[in-house]
Design a protein around this motif. Structure first.
Motif, PDB file in Angstrom:
ATOM      1  N   SER A  63       5.830  -1.581  -8.553  1.00  0.00           N
ATOM      2  CA  SER A  63       4.674  -0.951  -7.905  1.00  0.00           C
ATOM      3  C   SER A  63       4.921  -0.882  -6.403  1.00  0.00           C
ATOM      4  O   SER A  63       5.792  -1.597  -5.867  1.00  0.00           O
ATOM      5  CB  SER A  63       3.417  -1.770  -8.161  1.00  0.00           C
ATOM      6  OG  SER A  63       3.532  -3.009  -7.473  1.00  0.00           O
ATOM      7  N   GLY A  64       4.097  -0.067  -5.752  1.00  0.00           N
ATOM      8  CA  GLY A  64       4.225   0.052  -4.306  1.00  0.00           C
ATOM      9  C   GLY A  64       3.988  -1.279  -3.609  1.00  0.00           C
ATOM     10  O   GLY A  64       4.720  -1.653  -2.687  1.00  0.00           O
ATOM     11  N   TYR A 120      -3.008   0.884   4.672  1.00  0.00           N
ATOM     12  CA  TYR A 120      -3.144   0.452   3.267  1.00  0.00           C
ATOM     13  C   TYR A 120      -1.744   0.191   2.727  1.00  0.00           C
ATOM     14  O   TYR A 120      -0.867   1.068   2.779  1.00  0.00           O
ATOM     15  CB  TYR A 120      -3.825   1.516   2.393  1.00  0.00           C
ATOM     16  CG  TYR A 120      -3.987   1.024   0.972  1.00  0.00           C
ATOM     17  CD1 TYR A 120      -5.089   0.260   0.601  1.00  0.00           C
ATOM     18  CD2 TYR A 120      -3.018   1.277   0.009  1.00  0.00           C
ATOM     19  CE1 TYR A 120      -5.226  -0.232  -0.693  1.00  0.00           C
ATOM     20  CE2 TYR A 120      -3.141   0.794  -1.291  1.00  0.00           C
ATOM     21  CZ  TYR A 120      -4.249   0.040  -1.634  1.00  0.00           C
ATOM     22  OH  TYR A 120      -4.376  -0.450  -2.915  1.00  0.00           O
ATOM     23  N   HIS A 121      -1.544  -1.032   2.217  1.00  0.00           N
ATOM     24  CA  HIS A 121      -0.223  -1.367   1.683  1.00  0.00           C
ATOM     25  C   HIS A 121      -0.284  -1.982   0.291  1.00  0.00           C
ATOM     26  O   HIS A 121       0.764  -2.349  -0.238  1.00  0.00           O
ATOM     27  CB  HIS A 121       0.515  -2.305   2.648  1.00  0.00           C
ATOM     28  CG  HIS A 121       0.774  -1.687   3.991  1.00  0.00           C
ATOM     29  ND1 HIS A 121       1.657  -0.637   4.168  1.00  0.00           N
ATOM     30  CD2 HIS A 121       0.250  -1.936   5.221  1.00  0.00           C
ATOM     31  CE1 HIS A 121       1.672  -0.288   5.458  1.00  0.00           C
ATOM     32  NE2 HIS A 121       0.832  -1.043   6.109  1.00  0.00           N
ATOM     33  N   GLY A 122      -1.484  -2.136  -0.293  1.00  0.00           N
ATOM     34  CA  GLY A 122      -1.551  -2.634  -1.665  1.00  0.00           C
ATOM     35  C   GLY A 122      -2.614  -3.690  -1.856  1.00  0.00           C
ATOM     36  O   GLY A 122      -3.408  -3.980  -0.952  1.00  0.00           O
ATOM     37  N   GLU A 140       2.747   3.303   7.846  1.00  0.00           N
ATOM     38  CA  GLU A 140       2.813   4.530   7.038  1.00  0.00           C
ATOM     39  C   GLU A 140       2.984   5.687   8.034  1.00  0.00           C
ATOM     40  O   GLU A 140       2.156   5.832   8.939  1.00  0.00           O
ATOM     41  CB  GLU A 140       1.507   4.749   6.279  1.00  0.00           C
ATOM     42  CG  GLU A 140       1.116   3.636   5.326  1.00  0.00           C
ATOM     43  CD  GLU A 140      -0.413   3.564   5.145  1.00  0.00           C
ATOM     44  OE1 GLU A 140      -0.945   4.289   4.301  1.00  0.00           O
ATOM     45  OE2 GLU A 140      -1.058   2.769   5.856  1.00  0.00           O
TER      46      GLU A 140
HETATM   47  C1  LIG Z   1       1.148   3.702   1.692  1.00  0.00           C
HETATM   48  C2  LIG Z   1       0.937   2.876   0.465  1.00  0.00           C
HETATM   49  N1  LIG Z   1       1.545   1.695   0.362  1.00  0.00           N
HETATM   50  C3  LIG Z   1       1.401   0.925  -0.728  1.00  0.00           C
HETATM   51  C4  LIG Z   1       0.608   1.322  -1.779  1.00  0.00           C
HETATM   52  C5  LIG Z   1       0.459   0.433  -2.986  1.00  0.00           C
HETATM   53  O1  LIG Z   1       1.099   1.008  -4.086  1.00  0.00           O
HETATM   54  P1  LIG Z   1       0.719   0.558  -5.575  1.00  0.00           P
HETATM   55  O2  LIG Z   1      -0.658   1.002  -5.844  1.00  0.00           O
HETATM   56  O3  LIG Z   1       1.762   1.231  -6.440  1.00  0.00           O
HETATM   57  O4  LIG Z   1       0.872  -0.942  -5.606  1.00  0.00           O
HETATM   58  C6  LIG Z   1      -0.046   2.551  -1.711  1.00  0.00           C
HETATM   59  C7  LIG Z   1      -0.936   3.000  -2.802  1.00  0.00           C
HETATM   60  O5  LIG Z   1      -1.826   3.806  -2.631  1.00  0.00           O
HETATM   61  C8  LIG Z   1       0.127   3.351  -0.562  1.00  0.00           C
HETATM   62  O6  LIG Z   1      -0.493   4.542  -0.436  1.00  0.00           O
END
Ligand SMILES: Cc1ncc(COP(=O)(O)O)c(C=O)c1O
Length: 457
Positions: free
Chosen positions: A139-140, A167-169, A240
């Motif tokens: 996952s991200g 936003y990072h998770g 981001e």
């Molecule tokens: C820039 C960014 N980083 C991390 C994430 C987290 O990814 P995940 O939902 O696959 O864990 C997202 C999800 O929207 C994101 O847009």
């Protein structure tokens, strides 16, 4: 390249399975979806929410079909995931072939070629000609966590610099990296330490306005890092290139290159979180390319694998390989079926020039969105790049967010069969993330629905 008018059947090639048109046969949601919704409420945790309660039975190209037989136009791509379209032919073919051969061995036990091939592609496609290594995850959030681990290990420093609206998770570390409290963080603490949040170069909301933002944001951030953290303590700056969930915030030209240069000067790892912006979404393979920024580490997920769960960290060989054997990994990371999907998705992006398609989508959408903004003063900003576009709604003449009108417009879109999403720290941004293979007829129709929605609310 001249694309002319790409009708959807052409966009999908010979493999088009679903009629590419909006078709509503019941109200939204219809009776079959409502029944499933009742079951969902009895079985699925409330914390897992949804945007639009139609239950999907089929999807492809630019449409989503629900359990009542309604066909909706997709301006969300499952949050920037199915850029190649749902069940894209090359993804389906590779996945089908792989799933019939083997589904899992664990790359850390007995490796397989697909994982290596995805890492080779990531090395080739991410910005910069330097030698790179990659590691794959599910996952991200997991990719971001691992990028932080790697940066800390390589630098032997601890501080991580992040930004307002980031936003990072949703894992423990990534909640701490994420800015917004509700719904992501509220009462989920305690959070990880050694995280320092800086003001984001947000042109609409920077004190003094856009020009002040372009002139001062970088110096402000550098000065705050110097006075509040100390450059020598910083393992990584994580950003981001265009913020996603935080509101599709595009920093002014020069901000990202200046930040990358500052990191280089001070031995700080510059991490670009391209999880939402990556894989052709913004009109380049990666959003950093727009200004020639070469990050030390790049995190990817979402668009990488046409809907299957896969994520990656890619970066300078010396940084990635600073970690001891066994320090990175996970049971499922780089699962062979997900890797097959990624190879099909990447092949599709290259063969169909989906970066060019994203630029074309931007060319079509921007004028329509600017037209709306002229007509409706509630729209304070139109922004984005390629096929990652948004409008921000405020009370006319002010910067006071207007989440109520935002919600009303999006609901009206849903009722008319357009899947549209919101975002933003204040819940007042409508974002547009159509599949890059969407036909121009559907794109036009989706924009008309949006215009009608503004007229109606
Ligand atoms: C820039 C960014 N980083 C991390 C994430 C987290 O990814 P995940 O939902 O696959 O864990 C997202 C999800 O929207 C994101 O847009």
């Amino acid at each position: 390249m001249n694309y002319g008018l790409i009708m959807t059947e052409q966009a999908l090639g010979d493999d088009a399975r679903l009629p590419q048109r909006r078709n509503l046969v019941t109200e939204i949601p219809g009776p079959a979806s409502r029944e499933l919704l009742a079951r969902r409420e009895r079985a699925v945790a409330r914390g897992v929410s949804h945007v639009l309660p139609v239950f999907v039975t089929d999807a492809g190209g630019g449409v989503i079909v629900d359990a009542d037989g309604n066909s909706l136009i997709d301006f969300g791509s499952g949050i920037a995931v199915v850029s190649v379209g749902n069940a894209a032919p090359r993804v389906t073919a590779r996945v089908t072939e792989q799933v019939a051969r083997f589904t899992h061995t664990c790359f850390m036990v007995t490796p397989y070629e697909g994982y290596v091939e995805v890492c080779e592609e990531l090395g080739r496609r991410t910005p910069g000609p330097h030698e790179k290594r990659s590691a794959l995850f599910n996952s991200g959030a997991e990719a971001v966590e691992n990028a932080v681990k790697i940066a800390r290990h390589a630098t032997r420093r601890q501080a991580i610099v992040v930004f307002d609206h980031a936003y990072h998770g949703r894992t423990n570390l990534t909640m701490a990296l994420t800015a917004k409290n509700m719904p992501y963080k509220d009462k989920f603490g305690p959070f990880a330490g050694e995280i320092y949040r800086m003001p984001m170069a947000y042109p609409l909301r920077w004190p003094g306005g856009r020009e002040a933002c372009a002139a001062n944001a970088l110096d402000t951030v550098k000065s705050l890092i110097h006075t509040q953290v100390g450059e020598d303590n910083v393992a990584a700056v994580l950003i981001e290139p265009i913020q996603g969930e935080g509101g599709f915030v595009v920093p002014p030209d020069g901000f990202l290159p200046g930040l990358a240069e500052f990191c280089r000067e001070h031995g700080i790892v510059f991490i670009a979180d391209e999880i939402q912006t990556g894989f052709c979404r913004t009109g380049d393979w990666f959003a950093c390319e727009h200004e020639g920024v070469v990050p030390d580490l790049v995190t990817t997920a979402k668009g990488i694998a046409g809907g299957l769960p896969l994520a990656g960290v890619t970066g300078r060989a010396e940084i990635m390989d600073s970690v001891h054997a066994g320090g990175l990994g996970g049971t499922y990371g780089g699962n062979p079926v997900a890797c097959a999907a990624a190879l099909g998705a990447i092949e599709t992006m290259a063969a169909e020039d989906l970066a060019g398609r994203a630029r074309r989508i931007g060319e079509i959408m921007f004028p329509r969105l600017y037209g709306l903004a002229e007509k409706y003063p509630v729209i304070a900003d139109v922004r984005g790049r390629g096929a990652m576009l948004a409008i921000e709604l405020t009370r006319p003449g002010t910067l006071d967010p207007d989440p109520a009108t935002t919600t009303a417009v999006v609901r009206a879109c849903h009722q008319a069969g357009l899947v549209a999403l919101t975002c933003g720290t204040f819940g007042n941004v409508i974002r547009f993330l159509p599949p890059l293979v969407i036909g121009e007829d559907l794109l036009d129709e989706g924009l008309s629905i949006l215009e009608d929605a503004f007229a109606a609310v």
